[in-house]
Write an enzyme that holds these catalytic residues in place. Structure first.
Site, PDB file in Angstrom:
ATOM      1  N   LYS A 102     -14.471  16.876  18.413  1.00  0.00           N
ATOM      2  CA  LYS A 102     -13.527  15.992  17.702  1.00  0.00           C
ATOM      3  C   LYS A 102     -12.203  16.729  17.460  1.00  0.00           C
ATOM      4  CE  LYS A 102     -12.525  14.804  13.046  1.00  0.00           C
ATOM      5  NZ  LYS A 102     -12.838  14.975  11.657  1.00  0.00           N
TER       6      LYS A 102
ATOM      7  N   LYS B 277      -4.911  23.290  10.712  1.00  0.00           N
ATOM      8  CA  LYS B 277      -6.346  23.144  10.985  1.00  0.00           C
ATOM      9  C   LYS B 277      -6.594  22.922  12.484  1.00  0.00           C
ATOM     10  CE  LYS B 277     -10.718  22.218  10.323  1.00  0.00           C
ATOM     11  NZ  LYS B 277     -11.678  23.217   9.933  1.00  0.00           N
TER      12      LYS B 277
ATOM     13  N   THR C  85     -10.533  16.406   8.420  1.00  0.00           N
ATOM     14  CA  THR C  85      -9.732  16.880   9.557  1.00  0.00           C
ATOM     15  C   THR C  85      -9.213  15.654  10.302  1.00  0.00           C
ATOM     16  OG1 THR C  85     -11.158  18.810   9.754  1.00  0.00           O
ATOM     17  CG2 THR C  85      -9.748  18.318  11.639  1.00  0.00           C
TER      18      THR C  85
HETATM   19  P1  NAD Z   1     -20.241  13.981   7.199  1.00  0.00           P
HETATM   20  O1  NAD Z   1     -20.326  12.991   8.327  1.00  0.00           O
HETATM   21  O2  NAD Z   1     -21.430  14.795   6.854  1.00  0.00           O
HETATM   22  O3  NAD Z   1     -19.762  13.236   5.848  1.00  0.00           O
HETATM   23  C1  NAD Z   1     -18.850  12.201   5.800  1.00  0.00           C
HETATM   24  C2  NAD Z   1     -19.336  11.205   4.766  1.00  0.00           C
HETATM   25  O4  NAD Z   1     -18.371  10.159   4.644  1.00  0.00           O
HETATM   26  C3  NAD Z   1     -20.660  10.531   5.124  1.00  0.00           C
HETATM   27  O5  NAD Z   1     -21.612  10.756   4.096  1.00  0.00           O
HETATM   28  C4  NAD Z   1     -20.305   9.046   5.259  1.00  0.00           C
HETATM   29  O6  NAD Z   1     -21.332   8.176   4.775  1.00  0.00           O
HETATM   30  C5  NAD Z   1     -19.072   8.983   4.380  1.00  0.00           C
HETATM   31  N1  NAD Z   1     -18.241   7.816   4.646  1.00  0.00           N
HETATM   32  C6  NAD Z   1     -17.932   7.243   5.827  1.00  0.00           C
HETATM   33  N2  NAD Z   1     -17.134   6.175   5.620  1.00  0.00           N
HETATM   34  C7  NAD Z   1     -16.940   6.091   4.277  1.00  0.00           C
HETATM   35  C8  NAD Z   1     -16.213   5.210   3.442  1.00  0.00           C
HETATM   36  N3  NAD Z   1     -15.517   4.181   3.963  1.00  0.00           N
HETATM   37  N4  NAD Z   1     -16.236   5.423   2.112  1.00  0.00           N
HETATM   38  C9  NAD Z   1     -16.906   6.458   1.570  1.00  0.00           C
HETATM   39  N5  NAD Z   1     -17.631   7.333   2.324  1.00  0.00           N
HETATM   40  C10 NAD Z   1     -17.628   7.140   3.654  1.00  0.00           C
HETATM   41  O7  NAD Z   1     -19.004  14.904   7.584  1.00  0.00           O
HETATM   42  P2  NAD Z   1     -18.698  16.358   6.968  1.00  0.00           P
HETATM   43  O8  NAD Z   1     -19.360  17.395   7.790  1.00  0.00           O
HETATM   44  O9  NAD Z   1     -18.912  16.309   5.501  1.00  0.00           O
HETATM   45  O10 NAD Z   1     -17.139  16.485   7.306  1.00  0.00           O
HETATM   46  C11 NAD Z   1     -16.154  15.816   6.536  1.00  0.00           C
HETATM   47  C12 NAD Z   1     -14.791  16.195   7.104  1.00  0.00           C
HETATM   48  O11 NAD Z   1     -14.604  17.602   6.995  1.00  0.00           O
HETATM   49  C13 NAD Z   1     -14.619  15.858   8.587  1.00  0.00           C
HETATM   50  O12 NAD Z   1     -13.321  15.375   8.810  1.00  0.00           O
HETATM   51  C14 NAD Z   1     -14.878  17.185   9.289  1.00  0.00           C
HETATM   52  O13 NAD Z   1     -14.207  17.283  10.542  1.00  0.00           O
HETATM   53  C15 NAD Z   1     -14.338  18.168   8.283  1.00  0.00           C
HETATM   54  N6  NAD Z   1     -14.955  19.510   8.321  1.00  0.00           N
HETATM   55  C16 NAD Z   1     -16.285  19.657   8.494  1.00  0.00           C
HETATM   56  C17 NAD Z   1     -16.834  20.946   8.511  1.00  0.00           C
HETATM   57  C18 NAD Z   1     -18.319  21.170   8.713  1.00  0.00           C
HETATM   58  O14 NAD Z   1     -18.714  22.310   8.966  1.00  0.00           O
HETATM   59  N7  NAD Z   1     -19.156  20.148   8.574  1.00  0.00           N
HETATM   60  C19 NAD Z   1     -16.006  22.071   8.328  1.00  0.00           C
HETATM   61  C20 NAD Z   1     -14.648  21.881   8.121  1.00  0.00           C
HETATM   62  C21 NAD Z   1     -14.121  20.586   8.114  1.00  0.00           C
END
Ligand code: NAD
Length: 297
Positions: free
Chosen positions: A249, A174, A99
């Site tokens: 966020k 979104k 997002t």
């Molecule tokens: P998260 O923080 O659990 O996962 C993100 C991952 O990215 C982490 O494991 C982190 O180590 C990794 N990361 C950070 N920098 C990196 C890099 N340079 N290279 C490779 N990996 C890297 O977040 P999430 O909950 O999985 O969410 C991911 C995205 O999806 C976000 O943008 C969030 O807003 C969106 N989202 C989340 C949800 C939810 O319910 N969690 C639902 C819809 C959308």
């Protein structure tokens, strides 16, 4: 077989990448977190040693990263390291499921095109449960052609893959969706908090309102007051399905978009203040429906 690079194996990306492996696809995953790497390896995925190594030879590159700055760093590189745009073969398709703001999606997509690559913004909804079950919804911004190329892959991960329009339209959809959701959740929580003060049982209000004019997803399927919806976070001490910090966020992205576009969203402005307050009080890890607790105080 086409190699897929999956970058960001967190709460969402982890189960998504594992679902691709389960479907028999060749996936190279990368995440700096040891725990995320371990989980992916356990599921039969191959762990790359860097973003560049994952993107090498990958005709599909999927990103599921926390925020815009991470997506930029992964695509363009940082601190002298090469980015995925430098390593992926010409014609490779980037699918960003994070997002992020509309401008980031549009800028990266234009940069990809200038380098002979393709990119779509494809943010998702459905939460961690949807990521695990493969029932996510994707809202895609990009050309018809790129949408068509991404669709079969996204259909492995979700059951609704919708084309919102040109580049940035997925990000816009979104942000608008989650802005409406935040306001809707607060409205429902206020109703249930008032009912409590008036001595009306939550279950009774639920039975009436969930089939009346105030019915909506936040009320019917995710009721913020404990009791009526057994599977809702309100019955699990507000353990996060969707954390308040993530809602904050998204609201901040929405408020930036409201300002830059000249739109008006007074309710979302109040919602942002309320989720900021919750976050400041240490409630960022709780589910976003825990706004009910704040209103009951
Ligand atoms: P998260 O923080 O659990 O996962 C993100 C991952 O990215 C982490 O494991 C982190 O180590 C990794 N990361 C950070 N920098 C990196 C890099 N340079 N290279 C490779 N990996 C890297 O977040 P999430 O909950 O999985 O969410 C991911 C995205 O999806 C976000 O943008 C969030 O807003 C969106 N989202 C989340 C949800 C939810 O319910 N969690 C639902 C819809 C959308």
């Amino acid at each position: 077989m086409t190699k897929i690079a999956f970058i960001g194996l967190g709460n969402m990306g982890g189960p998504m990448a594992r679902n691709l492996v389960k479907a028999g696809l060749q996936v190279a995953g990368y995440d700096p977190s040891d725990a995320a790497q371990r989980e992916f390896k356990k599921a039969g995925g191959s762990v790359a040693r860097s973003v560049a190594a994952a993107a090498e030879d990958a005709f599909i590159v999927i990103t599921a990263l926390p925020a815009a700055k991470h997506v930029r760093a992964v695509c363009l590189g940082e601190a002298g390291e090469k980015g995925a745009f430098d390593e992926a073969p010409k014609g490779a398709l980037f699918i960003d499921c994070s997002t992020v703001d509309v401008e980031t999606s549009r800028e990266l997509s234009a940069e990809a095109e200038a380098r002979g690559l393709r990119m779509i913004d494809s943010p998702m909804s459905g939460g961690v449960g949807g990521a695990k079950a493969g029932t996510l919804t994707f809202m895609v911004g990009g050309s018809e052609k790129n949408f068509g190329l991404a669709k079969p892959i996204l259909e492995v991960l979700g059951d609704r893959v919708l084309h919102a329009g040109e580049s940035g339209a997925g990000a816009a959809a979104k942000i608008c969706n989650n802005m409406m959701l935040a306001v809707e959740m607060i409205a429902v929580a206020e109703g249930f908090a008032l009912a409590d003060k008036l001595g009306l049982e939550a279950q009774k209000l639920y039975e009436i309102a969930s089939t009346a004019t105030s019915r909506c997803w936040s009320l019917n399927e995710y009721c913020p007051a404990p009791g009526p919806v057994p599977d809702a976070p309100s019955n699990k001490d507000y353990a996060a399905g969707f954390a308040s910090s993530l809602m904050l966020k998204d609201l901040r992205l929405a408020m930036d978009a409201v300002k830059s576009s000249g739109a008006t969203a007074p309710l979302a402005e109040i919602a942002t203040k309320m989720y900021t307050f919750m976050d400041d009080q240490g409630g960022g890890n709780l589910d976003f429906s825990s706004i009910y607790l704040l209103l009951k105080k």
